[in-house]
Design a protein around this motif. Structure first.
Motif, PDB file in Angstrom:
ATOM      1  N   TRP A   1       0.839  -1.190   0.000  1.00 44.77           N
ATOM      2  CA  TRP A   1       0.000   0.000   0.000  1.00 44.77           C
ATOM      3  C   TRP A   1       0.879   1.248   0.000  1.00 44.77           C
ATOM      4  O   TRP A   1       1.964   1.266   0.577  1.00 44.77           O
ATOM      5  CB  TRP A   1      -0.886   0.042   1.245  1.00 44.77           C
ATOM      6  N   ARG A   2       0.375   2.315  -0.630  1.00 44.42           N
ATOM      7  CA  ARG A   2       1.011   3.630  -0.515  1.00 44.42           C
ATOM      8  C   ARG A   2      -0.058   4.705  -0.702  1.00 44.42           C
ATOM      9  O   ARG A   2      -1.082   4.478  -1.364  1.00 44.42           O
ATOM     10  CB  ARG A   2       2.134   3.805  -1.527  1.00 44.42           C
ATOM     11  N   ARG A   3       0.212   5.830  -0.129  1.00 46.72           N
ATOM     12  CA  ARG A   3      -0.733   6.954  -0.227  1.00 46.72           C
ATOM     13  C   ARG A   3      -0.213   7.937  -1.261  1.00 46.72           C
ATOM     14  O   ARG A   3       0.961   8.325  -1.229  1.00 46.72           O
ATOM     15  CB  ARG A   3      -0.903   7.626   1.119  1.00 46.72           C
ATOM     16  N   ASP A   4      -1.052   8.336  -2.201  1.00 49.19           N
ATOM     17  CA  ASP A   4      -0.644   9.239  -3.262  1.00 49.19           C
ATOM     18  C   ASP A   4      -1.774  10.219  -3.545  1.00 49.19           C
ATOM     19  O   ASP A   4      -2.904   9.810  -3.864  1.00 49.19           O
ATOM     20  CB  ASP A   4      -0.313   8.441  -4.534  1.00 49.19           C
TER      21      ASP A   4
ATOM     22  N   TRP B   1      -5.362   6.090  -1.223  1.00 46.36           N
ATOM     23  CA  TRP B   1      -4.597   4.889  -0.940  1.00 46.36           C
ATOM     24  C   TRP B   1      -4.599   3.998  -2.168  1.00 46.36           C
ATOM     25  O   TRP B   1      -5.644   3.662  -2.720  1.00 46.36           O
ATOM     26  CB  TRP B   1      -5.181   4.128   0.239  1.00 46.36           C
TER      27      TRP B   1
ATOM     28  N   ARG C   1      -2.625   0.391  -4.060  1.00 44.07           N
ATOM     29  CA  ARG C   1      -1.878  -0.825  -3.783  1.00 44.07           C
ATOM     30  C   ARG C   1      -1.313  -1.380  -5.084  1.00 44.07           C
ATOM     31  O   ARG C   1      -1.869  -1.139  -6.162  1.00 44.07           O
ATOM     32  CB  ARG C   1      -2.757  -1.877  -3.121  1.00 44.07           C
ATOM     33  N   ARG C   2      -0.220  -2.114  -4.970  1.00 42.35           N
ATOM     34  CA  ARG C   2       0.342  -2.816  -6.114  1.00 42.35           C
ATOM     35  C   ARG C   2      -0.039  -4.279  -6.000  1.00 42.35           C
ATOM     36  O   ARG C   2       0.204  -4.921  -4.984  1.00 42.35           O
ATOM     37  CB  ARG C   2       1.862  -2.661  -6.150  1.00 42.35           C
TER      38      ARG C   2
END
Length: 443
Positions: free
Chosen positions: A262-265, A269, A271-272
């Motif tokens: 997960w990452r916030r952009d 939120w 996910r890959r």
């Protein structure tokens, strides 16, 4: 067919056909996972947590040779010099790329030669009145399960690898509207845990024994991404109140503030997932969380993780008969209407899916979608006997490993039962693991 009624005396040809189908299904999946990328991807180590894909391929063949050709058929070793290279206990995963491994082409030829000979052994093997290893085709079932377990491991490696997608699969359909309660009561009382009659059950699932479980409530579905996001947004990763001391130290040391991948952009939120970056779907069960994260969420929610015995009672106990079933829906083998298994999809299905797989208590998705962390350490059942080798289960017993139950979308039905036990370190996040929560008491 309840636990007490499973009969090993029916036609051995049925076991032979089942063994053949299971072995062929596993090999088809292994082939897919090792031909969908170029050879440099097979020999690369995509994470120190995982072996190169080519190691798994040759290891699958080596285990099949050890058990089906040598142990069952008494044949001489094909390539005894490679046994040590593919002994999972001899070399840690991080060190395996430095070994003189078989090339992808050599590994394919070796695995194919072993398989051809193994099918010849299968054709003439006696499945009844023989050794424990061959009774009901156990050795063939064990090898099919072993290959599928490594297929799941290779799928984890595919998730960890960088680059464009190499695998495709249709998405699960939308879940039917779930109109029932968010949790259900599992009444207190005894039930039969484990099995003594499932022909291909592994040693840690045995023997069947009585367990007493106090009344408790259990989530109807696994915890979703949307619910887990509320924990994140409430500062759950920054509040030591919710974490065990070991868990708090772990997330602080590694800077963990969300599930793996997960990452916030730009306020969203993402996910890959197998090479695709996408918004986190709120209605799917959360996946790629470690035991410490699952435990912290449960504490934050005023709840707890279920014990392994509680999980199995919810998944197998039939209150109408008092018996224990093979699966939440009964004794029939899993079908696509029951559960998300076998890599048919490359993601969990939305929470509330598979009403046909619901347990008598009304709990859904106990099988498939995500492995579910439990509160329990991985320990032997009373009367446990290691078979056919101690390194499958016995060496892992103790407080270092936590039990996971239920399987995931990456698990084949041959390696997933209501009694099947998985285990891992509480820090593991690359596995396809989620959880559901419980609370004690009947009120």
């Amino acid at each position: 067919m309840t636990e007490a009624a499973i009969d090993l005396d029916f036609d051995g040809e049925a076991f032979r056909e089942r063994a053949l189908a299971s072995l062929l299904t596993a090999r088809d999946r292994t082939t897919l996972l090792t031909t969908c990328v170029a050879e440099p991807e097979l020999t690369a180590q995509h994470s120190p947590l995982m072996s190169p894909l080519v190691w798994d391929l040759a290891h699958i063949g080596n285990q099949e040779e050890l058990w089906l050709l040598r142990a069952v058929a008494g044949q001489d070793a094909l390539r005894p010099e490679i046994d040590g290279l593919y002994d999972a206990f001899e070399h840690p995963r991080a060190a395996r790329p430095s070994l003189p491994l078989l090339s992808p082409e050599e590994a394919r030829r070796y695995a194919a030669e072993v398989r051809g000979r193994a099918l010849d052994v299968l054709e003439s093997a006696a499945f009844h009145g023989t050794t424990r290893l061959t009774e009901a085709g156990f050795a063939f079932g064990m090898i099919a399960q072993h290959e599928q377990q490594h297929d799941e491991t290779m799928l984890i490696t595919h998730q960890l690898r960088k680059g464009p997608p190499a695998l495709i699969a249709p998405d699960p359909g939308p879940a039917p509207l779930l109109t029932g309660p968010a949790e259900v009561l599992i009444p207190g009382g005894p039930f039969t845990m484990g099995t003594s009659g499932e022909p291909w059950a592994l040693d840690n699932e045995q023997p069947a024994h009585q367990r007493e479980v106090a009344a408790f409530h259990l989530d109807t579905t696994p915890v979703t991404n949307g619910a887990y996001l509320r924990f994140i947004e409430d500062g759950g990763y920054g509040d030591p109140r919710w974490w065990t001391p070991q868990g708090w130290a772990h997330i602080q040391r590694h800077g963990i503030d969300a599930p793996l991948f997960w990452r916030r952009d730009a306020g969203q939120w993402l996910r890959r997932r197998f090479g695709v970056v996408e918004p986190v779907p709120p209605d799917e069960p959360v996946v790629h969380v470690c035991w410490y994260e699952a435990d912290a969420y449960a504490r934050w929610a005023g709840r707890r993780l279920p014990t392994e015995a509680e999980w199995e009672k919810a998944a197998r106990h039939d209150p109408a008969t008092g018996g224990s079933m093979r699966y939440p829906w009964g004794d029939a083998d899993p079908g696509p209407e029951h559960a998300n298994l076998g890599q048919r999809h490359l993601r969990p299905a939305p929470a509330g899916s598979y009403p046909a797989g619901e347990s008598p208590y009304g709990v859904r998705q106990l099988i498939g979608d995500v492995w579910e962390w439990t509160a329990s350490d991985f320990l032997p059942y009373p009367g446990f006997t290691a078979f056919p080798y101690k390194e499958y289960s016995e060496v892992f017993f103790g407080p270092d490993h936590k039990v996971l139950r239920g399987g995931s979308f990456a698990v084949d039905p041959v390696a997933c039962r209501g009694t099947f036990r998985n285990w891992d370190y509480p820090v593991r996040r690359q596995i396809f693991a989620g959880f559901r929560t419980a609370r004690s008491g009947a009120l």
